[in-house]
Write a protein that holds these residues in place. Structure first.
Motif, PDB file in Angstrom:
ATOM      1  N   LEU A   1      63.993 -23.034  -6.123  1.00 39.82           N
ATOM      2  CA  LEU A   1      62.744 -23.533  -5.548  1.00 39.82           C
ATOM      3  C   LEU A   1      63.001 -23.921  -4.089  1.00 39.82           C
ATOM      4  N   MET A   2      62.813 -22.970  -3.171  1.00 41.18           N
ATOM      5  CA  MET A   2      63.144 -23.234  -1.766  1.00 41.18           C
ATOM      6  C   MET A   2      61.874 -23.455  -0.939  1.00 41.18           C
ATOM      7  N   ILE A   3      61.047 -24.363  -1.410  1.00 42.53           N
ATOM      8  CA  ILE A   3      59.822 -24.711  -0.681  1.00 42.53           C
ATOM      9  C   ILE A   3      60.003 -26.117  -0.098  1.00 42.53           C
ATOM     10  N   PRO A   4      59.146 -26.514   0.825  1.00 41.79           N
ATOM     11  CA  PRO A   4      59.317 -27.867   1.400  1.00 41.79           C
ATOM     12  C   PRO A   4      58.795 -28.968   0.464  1.00 41.79           C
ATOM     13  N   GLY A   5      59.338 -29.035  -0.702  1.00 37.86           N
ATOM     14  CA  GLY A   5      59.021 -30.056  -1.689  1.00 37.86           C
ATOM     15  C   GLY A   5      57.919 -29.603  -2.625  1.00 37.86           C
ATOM     16  N   PRO A   6      58.125 -29.822  -3.951  1.00 43.86           N
ATOM     17  CA  PRO A   6      59.334 -30.371  -4.567  1.00 43.86           C
ATOM     18  C   PRO A   6      60.555 -29.475  -4.345  1.00 43.86           C
ATOM     19  N   VAL A   7      61.717 -30.092  -4.512  1.00 43.35           N
ATOM     20  CA  VAL A   7      62.989 -29.407  -4.277  1.00 43.35           C
ATOM     21  C   VAL A   7      63.770 -29.361  -5.595  1.00 43.35           C
ATOM     22  N   PRO A   8      64.829 -28.518  -5.665  1.00 42.03           N
ATOM     23  CA  PRO A   8      65.658 -28.540  -6.881  1.00 42.03           C
ATOM     24  C   PRO A   8      66.253 -29.942  -7.077  1.00 42.03           C
ATOM     25  N   VAL A   9      66.269 -30.389  -8.321  1.00 47.23           N
ATOM     26  CA  VAL A   9      66.697 -31.764  -8.623  1.00 47.23           C
ATOM     27  C   VAL A   9      67.988 -31.736  -9.446  1.00 47.23           C
ATOM     28  N   LYS A  10      68.950 -32.539  -9.031  1.00 47.81           N
ATOM     29  CA  LYS A  10      70.251 -32.624  -9.723  1.00 47.81           C
ATOM     30  C   LYS A  10      70.092 -33.119 -11.164  1.00 47.81           C
ATOM     31  N   ASP A  11      70.986 -32.635 -12.042  1.00 45.27           N
ATOM     32  CA  ASP A  11      70.940 -33.010 -13.461  1.00 45.27           C
ATOM     33  C   ASP A  11      71.018 -34.518 -13.681  1.00 45.27           C
ATOM     34  N   SER A  12      71.839 -35.221 -12.895  1.00 44.30           N
ATOM     35  CA  SER A  12      71.992 -36.660 -13.130  1.00 44.30           C
ATOM     36  C   SER A  12      70.675 -37.390 -12.843  1.00 44.30           C
ATOM     37  N   ILE A  13      69.902 -36.862 -11.889  1.00 47.93           N
ATOM     38  CA  ILE A  13      68.605 -37.467 -11.567  1.00 47.93           C
ATOM     39  C   ILE A  13      67.621 -37.178 -12.705  1.00 47.93           C
ATOM     40  N   LEU A  14      67.651 -35.938 -13.200  1.00 50.52           N
ATOM     41  CA  LEU A  14      66.780 -35.590 -14.332  1.00 50.52           C
ATOM     42  C   LEU A  14      67.156 -36.407 -15.558  1.00 50.52           C
ATOM     43  N   GLY A  15      68.450 -36.682 -15.703  1.00 54.17           N
ATOM     44  CA  GLY A  15      68.922 -37.501 -16.824  1.00 54.17           C
ATOM     45  C   GLY A  15      68.318 -38.894 -16.765  1.00 54.17           C
ATOM     46  N   ALA A  16      68.301 -39.479 -15.568  1.00 52.44           N
ATOM     47  CA  ALA A  16      67.732 -40.827 -15.407  1.00 52.44           C
ATOM     48  C   ALA A  16      66.245 -40.802 -15.768  1.00 52.44           C
ATOM     49  N   LEU A  17      65.621 -39.714 -15.388  1.00 45.72           N
ATOM     50  CA  LEU A  17      64.182 -39.574 -15.645  1.00 45.72           C
ATOM     51  C   LEU A  17      63.905 -39.495 -17.146  1.00 45.72           C
ATOM     52  N   ALA A  18      64.847 -38.904 -17.874  1.00 45.30           N
ATOM     53  CA  ALA A  18      64.649 -38.686 -19.307  1.00 45.30           C
ATOM     54  C   ALA A  18      65.105 -39.878 -20.154  1.00 45.30           C
ATOM     55  N   SER A  19      65.555 -40.945 -19.498  1.00 48.62           N
ATOM     56  CA  SER A  19      66.021 -42.086 -20.297  1.00 48.62           C
ATOM     57  C   SER A  19      64.837 -42.834 -20.904  1.00 48.62           C
ATOM     58  N   GLU A  20      65.140 -43.668 -21.860  1.00 44.22           N
ATOM     59  CA  GLU A  20      64.112 -44.464 -22.536  1.00 44.22           C
ATOM     60  C   GLU A  20      63.335 -45.289 -21.503  1.00 44.22           C
ATOM     61  N   ALA A  21      62.011 -45.308 -21.634  1.00 39.12           N
ATOM     62  CA  ALA A  21      61.232 -46.166 -20.731  1.00 39.12           C
ATOM     63  C   ALA A  21      61.590 -47.618 -21.025  1.00 39.12           C
ATOM     64  N   ARG A  22      61.557 -48.455 -19.985  1.00 35.21           N
ATOM     65  CA  ARG A  22      61.843 -49.863 -20.234  1.00 35.21           C
ATOM     66  C   ARG A  22      60.771 -50.739 -19.633  1.00 35.21           C
ATOM     67  N   SER A  23      60.804 -51.987 -20.006  1.00 37.02           N
ATOM     68  CA  SER A  23      59.800 -52.917 -19.494  1.00 37.02           C
ATOM     69  C   SER A  23      59.969 -53.082 -17.989  1.00 37.02           C
TER      70      SER A  23
END
Ligand code: PLP
Length: 385
Positions: free
Chosen positions: A8-30
């Motif tokens: 995805l070589m457009i001016p945003g959104p951009v390719p996202v690193k796995d560790s960032i996607l991992g944080a996104l996929a974590s359990e929602a918290r208060s």
């Protein structure tokens, strides 16, 4: 013949690193969980430090445009005289946002691919009475970057009380910014050079900006009101609006990646890679739309070779089939080239593969290029010390 993989070589959104996607996929918290609040505070303090902000850093769910609106809502009243400098599509968007607030909006426009100059701004400001000035750091529609440091310093020296607002959506995180140059509000968002997913905007407000907001009294908006958010930015165990908790976790991870690379290294990498791309694609006939001194390190407009009658849709479709998604051009450049985003956490592999896919698209479109001609230049640049 090959399994599909798209860059995805457009001016945003951009390719996202796995560790960032991992944080996104974590359990929602208060949002009022003390651990989350401490994490939130760390994100804010890292962000404030990055921009050398002496006031308050705001992190609010929404796109970059929300940041633009938030900056205007907290600085412009109906009778304020405002100057907006537009270098293209997003500058024009700022004019629209400001005109909805004030009857006294003046505009300066650059030619497509250029930037409004310090001299033009000084001449306009000399007419007197201006209270707020809006500028775009990198205009994403043209790939032109203004000389932020010298422009802001120049204006600040003559107008100590003018509020200076910068749309840094396509720059923040990839280009050095120091609010001590005289910037009052700088805004950006997560899906561009910070390398995270869309969802949050970041806004840095100087002491002068906070003071100006105080003097405005009550404003019409509530969601974007600095005064509503200030207590939460001080201590996010307080509630105003539920933050996009997972997006905050993802941004924290993105900041970790930035700090590990080092801000200086990151800024230097973006500069060098933009130059490499320009040189390598020049070898197959593509010209960058901006003059060298205005070229942005995060996004470039590459114009199709003159006289070749390249069908823009066909070319970008061919590039997409070959594995690289490019963006179309806007305004004066519409149909005449493509926009290539080169920001955030790309690697050598990303860049080499992008150029290779662009070459294959050229071949498919019958442009008669020598296979490997752009890659040869790129490889030389990448291995030069
Ligand atoms: C992308 C962009 C915006 C808008 O951001 P959204 O998240 O789409 O609202 C504003 N200004 C500039 C310079 C941009 O590049």
């Amino acid at each position: 013949m090959f399994p599909e993989e798209k860059l995805l070589m457009i001016p945003g959104p951009v390719p996202v690193k796995d560790s960032i996607l991992g944080a996104l996929a974590s359990e929602a918290r208060s949002h009022v969980d003390p651990n989350f609040a401490a994490y939130f505070q760390q994100v804010l303090s890292d962000m404030g430090e990055m921009m050398h902000c002496d006031g308050i850093t705001f992190l609010v769910a929404g796109g970059g445009t929300l940041g633009m609106e938030m900056a205007a809502a907290n600085s412009v009243s109906a009778d304020d005289k405002v100057l907006v400098c537009s270098n293209g599509y997003f500058g024009d968007r700022y004019i629209d946002i400001c005109k909805r607030r004030s009857r006294r909006v003046e505009e300066l426009h650059a030619k497509w691919g250029e930037c409004v100059t310090l001299e033009q701004i000084e001449e306009k400001l000399a007419e007197g009475g201006f209270e707020v000035l809006f500028m775009t750091h990198i205009e994403t529609s043209t790939g032109a970057m203004m000389d932020l440091e010298n422009t802001v310093k120049g204006i600040r020296a003559d107008y100590p009380d003018l509020l200076i607002v910068i749309d840094g959506v396509a720059a923040g995180g990839a280009v050095e910014v120091d609010m001590r140059w005289g910037i009052d509000i700088y805004l950006s968002c997560t899906q561009k050079a910070f390398g995270s997913v869309p969802g949050n905007m970041l806004l840095w407000a100087s002491k002068r900006a906070i003071e100006r907001r105080k003097n405005m009294g009550e404003i019409t908006e509530s969601y974007v009101d600095f005064e509503k958010w200030m207590p939460v930015m001080e201590d996010s165990r307080r509630y105003w609006v539920t933050p996009a908790v997972n997006n905050v976790l993802a941004l924290g991870e993105a900041i970790k990646i930035m700090k590990e690379e080092g801000y200086e290294n990151r800024y230097e990498r973006h500069k060098r890679v933009a130059a490499m791309l320009a040189e390598s694609l020049a070898a197959i006939g593509f010209e960058v739309a901006c003059a060298p001194e205005l070229r942005s390190p995060t996004v470039s407009v590459f114009l199709y070779p003159e006289g070749m009658n390249i069908d823009d849709n066909k070319f970008r479709k061919a590039a997409d089939d070959e594995g690289v998604t490019l963006a179309s051009c806007l305004g004066d450049f519409a149909g005449k080239g493509f926009r290539l985003g080169h920001m955030a956490n790309y690697t050598k592999h990303t860049i080499v593969s992008s150029v290779a896919a662009i070459e294959r698209a050229c071949i498919r479109c019958g442009m008669g290029i020598e296979p490997g001609a752009a890659l040869a230049v790129l490889q030389k640049e990448m291995t030069a010390v």
